[in-house]
Design a protein around this motif. Structure first.
Motif, short mmCIF file in Angstrom:
data_model
loop_
_atom_site.label_atom_id
_atom_site.label_comp_id
_atom_site.label_asym_id
_atom_site.label_seq_id
_atom_site.Cartn_x
_atom_site.Cartn_y
_atom_site.Cartn_z
N TYR B 640 128.48 116.56 -8.90
CA TYR B 640 127.33 115.90 -8.27
C TYR B 640 126.18 115.80 -9.27
CZ TYR B 640 128.63 115.59 -3.33
OH TYR B 640 129.21 115.24 -2.13
N PHE B 641 125.45 114.68 -9.21
CA PHE B 641 124.24 114.55 -10.02
C PHE B 641 123.20 113.78 -9.20
CE2 PHE B 641 124.86 110.06 -11.19
CZ PHE B 641 126.23 109.90 -11.02
N TRP B 642 121.92 113.92 -9.59
CA TRP B 642 120.85 113.22 -8.88
C TRP B 642 120.89 111.74 -9.20
CZ3 TRP B 642 119.34 116.11 -5.23
CH2 TRP B 642 119.13 117.49 -5.40
N ALA B 643 120.62 110.93 -8.20
CA ALA B 643 120.48 109.49 -8.44
C ALA B 643 119.21 109.26 -9.26
CB ALA B 643 120.37 108.75 -7.11
N LYS B 644 119.22 108.19 -10.02
CA LYS B 644 118.06 107.89 -10.87
C LYS B 644 116.79 107.79 -10.02
CE LYS B 644 116.18 104.27 -13.74
NZ LYS B 644 116.31 102.91 -14.22
N TYR B 645 116.91 107.20 -8.84
CA TYR B 645 115.73 106.97 -7.99
C TYR B 645 115.56 108.09 -6.97
CZ TYR B 645 119.93 104.95 -6.05
OH TYR B 645 121.24 104.76 -5.67
N ASP B 646 116.18 109.22 -7.18
CA ASP B 646 115.96 110.35 -6.28
C ASP B 646 114.54 110.84 -6.47
OD1 ASP B 646 116.28 113.76 -6.61
OD2 ASP B 646 116.65 112.79 -4.70
N ARG B 647 113.73 110.73 -5.44
CA ARG B 647 112.33 111.13 -5.55
C ARG B 647 112.04 112.14 -4.47
NH1 ARG B 647 109.61 105.98 -6.63
NH2 ARG B 647 109.46 106.05 -8.87
N ASN B 715 123.81 117.50 -18.26
CA ASN B 715 124.27 116.82 -17.04
C ASN B 715 123.54 115.50 -16.86
OD1 ASN B 715 126.11 118.74 -16.25
ND2 ASN B 715 124.58 119.97 -15.17
N VAL B 716 124.21 114.55 -16.23
CA VAL B 716 123.62 113.24 -15.98
C VAL B 716 122.37 113.39 -15.10
CG1 VAL B 716 124.01 111.04 -14.81
CG2 VAL B 716 125.79 112.01 -16.26
N ASN B 717 121.31 112.69 -15.47
CA ASN B 717 120.08 112.65 -14.66
C ASN B 717 119.52 114.04 -14.35
OD1 ASN B 717 120.23 109.89 -14.66
ND2 ASN B 717 120.97 109.70 -12.57
N SER B 718 119.57 114.93 -15.33
CA SER B 718 119.11 116.28 -15.08
C SER B 718 117.66 116.47 -15.50
CB SER B 718 120.00 117.29 -15.80
OG SER B 718 120.04 116.96 -17.18
N TYR B 719 117.03 115.44 -16.07
CA TYR B 719 115.64 115.57 -16.52
C TYR B 719 114.74 114.70 -15.66
CZ TYR B 719 111.58 115.42 -19.61
OH TYR B 719 110.31 115.52 -20.11
N ARG B 720 113.55 115.26 -15.31
CA ARG B 720 112.59 114.51 -14.47
C ARG B 720 111.46 114.00 -15.34
NH1 ARG B 720 113.81 113.19 -9.15
NH2 ARG B 720 115.63 114.52 -8.78
#
Lengths: 287, 793
Positions: B640-647, B715-720
């Motif tokens: 599982y990874f966060w979606a790019k637009y996960d806000r 991990n993919v999309n692990s940085y905010r």
């Protein structure tokens, strides 16, 4: 009302000019420590077991190196321990190969065997990985055709071959063909890869279980080669190496429009891969 | 279980007993006084029976009540309420005209007059009053319906300046955008900075985020239903506006007074004219966009009305190097032109037919087309080389909808729609005057998408409403067929006066997909169908919430939670690239199916909306707390990874205050957690194995192989990235002249010049005996003032 309009227009003009400031700012990036990069592929058919140990360069810290081409020097003071199937060995560093090497007699790599590797080095966290060598030999390589062409004005030769997948889904293969040629100018023996016009060098049987995989090489120019045959190798590789090699193939650094391509790793606490494979080779004489 | 079933049956039969009394039907149309514009969504309420209805999209209502005399109240945001005492002793036709309100003389809002959100079984729906859109401050003064929708809870924007909608964890491809029944495939101008919807020409905008009624289908996350105005049927009127980057004009008026009318609205930018003086002499940069909305309608009488509407819009971006590079050695002159353009066209013919005072039908024939073209032309002494890459989608559709207002407690809606899609994901035309053969290759997919639905609306004595329906959707392409039943249920229970609890479940399928470049917001939208390899996307969403209407001060408060599972979501494979920039002629080998992979998504969250729709002071506060996770076998190694637009947090505060009839102040403040991105962390060497070397026992150098340097991304999309927040302000000065009204508007976008992230990039710094990477952020919009002049006549 007129005064308010004048005031507002002046405010608009002021705001406009104040917006011409720097729009690129530096961000505090997350810093990280170098990690151990371990690369080892073990095979019962190899006479030597080799483990490469290097270190990664974190992007957002200063990394010093002697030259650009030597940005990733090997880690020479690591302790590399390999064990499995009731045996264990500490692998010494070999300066000539810039890798940790030991003869297979020190620890017999068996088909179907389970192995673990531990690497420790001063200044790094210990890393650990495990793999199971596939328990089959790869299928036989069947030469299905050869031919001569003169597409480039020089004599060129190609060949075709195939192999039949081992029944049951879950088999991955690495296919390679090359001409081993000694170059007297460079005083070095080179392996010139013969690329495939048809067929994928890295393949899984997910969509073709039990079926044939067919290959055909691009024409090979014979004129400058001092060799009598092409060597074809077929390896049955484990999932670790398959995912690793696939992620390396997908990696694209220069294209800003492409998706990021994480590199597969099964090294816990580090980077790289520890995998197992079985290989066979076949000589295909030029005709 | 048996007890519940018995209660349910009793409710149904009880309702049936009520139905046994003599009933009479009041039906008709609700219009705006003056223009005769039909008004959708007008609330018609009978307080003594706690019963009522709402006008449909064509302004028609039908209300059947038991014999008697009742107060009937007609109310609509922005209009004066009409309250009539009516006798239901026979079937009646009654058309109502509502007068637009002047908000200064604030009408006291009574319990019955406000739009009763708490008594509507439809949940997760946002109705945006068009007038509020015109009052919200906007980037460069360009009023944008989509930017206003992005200020609603549950709706997030993408990157800075983008007009894409991300609704409850869904991507911008999962929104069905309908303009007068026609689907719109690319709703953006200027690389996504503005939407194509010219607010002047719009009558209503409704966004549904969950609890979808069965009449909607085809997309997973939202339906944005936009209706154009019909045109003033009594006198010629219009609006015009001049802004910093575009100007617009609207004209509407009667063709035959009170019978037929037209409306035409156009907008064009002049950015290219403004920038041209700043470009180098030998390079010509061109950009323009325009859009045109047009509508004609004819009222044959009570029974029949005919509408014809259309939209046409285009964006073109080009770079021309015409000053001919001249190579002295070869004496070769060289010139080039490259660019891209995209365009939308939609048109709809609709026929309303009233069978009787209870049965209303609409038939629509629809056309919609979107295409994108990228071109490159190079010319020198030896010849010409041109390359054109084209992609698009074209639809022909037929739609039939029927409404049957059977009893005071039961309404049936049913209908059928079928669409022929023609997809051209890629068409490459390559012409080389020197080559022996030119290249012309097209990939075309033809498909049919159909839906059949039935929607049952029950009203249980004013205590509860239930909308239970089913949609059967079908898709056929290239020998492949997909058929899916989609159950839809929404329920509203009145706890007390103005306070209700709602719950809904909806299953949705999406048969056509949008592949977008995930990097910078380029208009490289590629619409593709489901195929044998690419399965339809599917989602199931449950939502529950509370709705509270407060009479004084006229507030509507909703609190909702949702949980959505989606599967067969499309994503690009690692390393895949939509835009093959290395060699345009590689486009001939482009097969989109090889570039994509399917996975699943999980979205859940809670939304709070406090909305004041009318009065001198109006606006809203919207807050969303949400999570969106994705899982693909081929991405992030199946984790599982966060979606790019996960806000995680998204907050919007909108305030509009009319100081007096001549001055309106407005402001918005938005806050959002930063997007998730994949940040490279380290570089390391990647080795490969040469089995031949090991087996032959030699040591060879692989002539073509070398140790590659690769990047560790974690991990993919692990940085905010940094959080986003921004304050916009504007002030409007209205003045009523003799024959027209004029408005000056001064605005400040990003009033405190916050450097919000647009994108991040990595810069390399060399330090003598080493190097270091630096992370840099690019912002594009500092404080931006705007000024615009509008007239209304």
């Amino acid at each position: 009302m007129k005064n308010i309009h004048t005031f507002l227009l002046s405010l608009v003009a002021l705001a406009f000019f104040s917006s011409c400031e720097q729009l690129i700012t530096e961000i505090d990036a997350p810093s990280s420590e170098p990690q151990l990069v371990v690369y080892s592929v073990i095979s019962p058919q190899d006479s030597v077991i080799e483990v490469k140990v290097h270190k990664s360069n974190p992007l957002f810290s200063i990394v010093n190196y002697q030259s650009y081409d030597n940005r990733f020097p090997p880690v020479i003071n690591a302790t590399v321990m390999l064990n499995g199937e009731g045996q264990s060995v500490t692998i010494p560093y070999d300066e000539e190969y810039e890798a940790y090497r030991v003869d297979q007699s020190a620890i017999n790599i068996k088909m179907g065997g389970y192995y673990e590797i531990k690497v420790m080095a001063p200044g790094f966290s210990q890393v650990f990985a495990e793999c199971t060598v596939p328990d089959h030999m790869p299928p036989d390589i069947e030469i299905t055709g050869t031919g001569l062409t003169e597409e480039t004005g020089m004599e060129e030769w190609y060949f075709e071959f195939r192999f039949k997948d081992i029944p049951g889904v879950g088999h991955n293969y690495l296919v390679y063909a090359s001409v081993i040629n000694y170059d007297p100018w460079m005083e070095e023996t080179y392996s010139y890869a013969a690329f495939f016009k048809q067929g994928n060098p890295l393949i899984s049987d997910k969509l073709n279980d039990g079926g044939y995989f067919n290959y055909r090489t691009y024409p090979i120019v014979l004129q400058y080669l001092d060799a009598n045959n092409v060597w074809v190798s077929l390896s049955l590789i484990d999932d670790n190496y398959f995912q690793y090699a696939q992620s390396i193939n997908n990696f694209q650094d220069d294209n800003p429009f492409s998706e990021p391509t994480p590199i597969f790793s099964n090294i816990k606490g580090g980077l790289g891969v520890f995998a197992g494979m079985n290989s066979r080779i076949k000589a295909v004489p030029f005709q | 279980m048996i007890k519940t079933l018995s209660v349910f049956l009793l409710l149904i039969t009880g309702t049936g007993l009520l139905n046994a009394q003599t009933r009479h039907t009041l039906s008709g149309y609700v219009r705006e006084k003056g223009s005769h514009e039909l008004l959708p969504g007008v609330n018609i309420y009978v307080p003594s029976l706690r019963n009522g209805t709402v006008t449909n999209n064509y302004g028609f209502y039908s209300l059947s009540l038991p014999e008697g005399t009742y107060d009937v109240i007609f109310s609509y945001i922005g209009y004066q309420t009409v309250s009539l005492q009516l006798s239901f002793d026979q079937d009646r036709e009654l058309d109502i005209s509502l007068v637009g309100t002047i908000t200064l003389s604030e009408v006291t809002i009574t319990a019955e007059e406000i739009t009763r959100n708490s008594e509507n079984s439809q949940m997760s729906m946002v109705v945006l009053p068009v007038q509020q859109i015109k009052n919200i401050p906007a980037l460069l003064g360009e009023k944008d319906a989509f930017k206003a929708l992005q200020l609603m809870p549950g709706v997030q924007k993408g990157s800075e300046g983008s007009s894409g909608l991300y609704v409850r964890g869904g991507g911008p491809d999962q929104n069905l955008i309908i303009l007068d029944d026609a689907p719109v495939y690319n709703a953006s101008h200027l690389f996504g900075f503005f939407s194509i919807f010219n607010g002047d020409a719009l009558k209503s905008i409704e966004l549904t985020k969950g609890g979808f009624p069965a009449r909607f289908g085809g997309r997973l996350s939202s339906v944005v239903e936009i209706t154009m105005k019909d045109g003033n049927k009594t006198k010629l009127s219009g609006e015009a506006g001049i802004g910093l980057i575009s100007s617009r004009l609207l004209l509407e008026g009667p063709i035959i007074k009170e019978k037929a009318s037209f409306i035409v609205s156009a907008r064009r930018t002049y950015i290219d004219a403004l920038i041209r003086p700043m470009m180098p002499k030998d390079e010509k940069f061109g950009y323009y966009f325009y859009d045109l909305n047009a509508k004609v309608n004819y009222d044959f009488g009570r029974k029949d009305k005919l509408y014809l509407s259309g939209y046409f819009g285009r964006d073109k971006f080009s770079i021309v190097d015409r000053d001919n590079y001249y190579d002295e050695y070869s004496q070769n002159r060289y010139s080039s032109e490259a660019g891209l353009y995209w365009q939308n066209a939609t048109s709809t013919i609709r026929w309303n037919h009233l069978f009787n005072n209870k049965v209303f039908a609409n038939t629509s024939a629809i056309f919609s087309r979107y295409n994108l073209t990228i071109y490159d032309k190079e010319e020198d002494n030896s010849g010409t080389y041109s390359l054109k890459y084209y992609s698009g989608i074209r639809d022909f559709a037929l739609k039939y909808d029927l409404e049957y207002h059977a009893t005071p407690t039961y309404t049936l809606r049913t209908g059928i729609q079928t669409t022929q899609h023609r997809f051209t994901p890629s068409a490459v035309v390559e012409k080389d005057s020197q080559a022996l053969e030119n290249f012309d290759q097209k990939t075309i997919y033809d498909s049919f998408e159909s839906g059949l639905y039935a929607e049952n609306q029950f009203n249980f004595g004013g205590k509860a409403q239930l909308n239970a329906g089913i949609r059967l959707s079908h898709f056929a392409v290239d020998g492949e067929q997909y058929l899916s039943p989609e159950p839809r249920v929404s329920f509203n229970f009145i706890i007390s006066e103005g306070f209700s609890a709602k719950a809904a479940f909806a299953e949705m399928n999406q048969y056509i997909h949008l592949l977008s470049n995930t990097g910078i917001g380029l208009p490289t939208d590629l619409w593709v169908p489901s195929t044998t390899r690419v399965k339809p996307q599917n989602s199931r969403q449950i939502s529950a919430g509370l709705a509270r209407d407060l009479n004084n001060p006229g507030l509507s408060i909703t609190l909702e939670g949702y949980y959505k599972w989606s599967k067969n979501i499309l994503g690009y494979k690692p390393g895949a690239s939509f835009l093959l920039i290395d060699d345009p002629s590689d486009a001939r080998n482009f097969t989109w199916q090889d570039n994509v992979t399917a996975g699943k998504a999980l979205s859940y969250g809670a939304e709070l909306l406090i909305h004041k729709k009318s009065g001198r002071f109006s606006g809203w506060i919207g807050y969303t707390l949400s999570w969106t996770k994705l899982k693909f076998d081929e991405i992030n190694f199946g984790e599982y990874f966060w979606a790019k637009y996960d806000r995680r947090h998204d907050l919007s505060v909108v305030a509009i205050y009319e100081i007096n009839p001549r001055v309106t102040l407005s402001g918005t403040w938005v806050y959002g957690t930063g997007n998730a991105i994949t940040l490279p962390q380290a570089e390391f060497p990647a080795f490969t194995t040469l089995p031949i070397e090991n087996l032959l026992g030699g040591h060879f150098s692989d002539y073509y192989n070398y140790t590659q340097t690769v990047t560790d991304y974690g991990n993919v999309n692990s940085y905010r990235i940094k959080a986003y927040h921004r304050l916009d302000l504007s002030v409007q000065f209205h003045k009523q002249m003799k024959r027209w009204e004029r408005t000056w508007e001064f605005g400040l976008y990003n009033a405190y010049s916050r450097k919000n992230p647009f994108f991040y990039f990595i810069d390399e710094v060399y330090t003598g005996n080493g190097s270091k990477s630096i992370l840099k952020q690019v912002s594009i919009f500092p404080i931006i003032p705007s000024i615009s002049y509008n007239i209304k006549f």
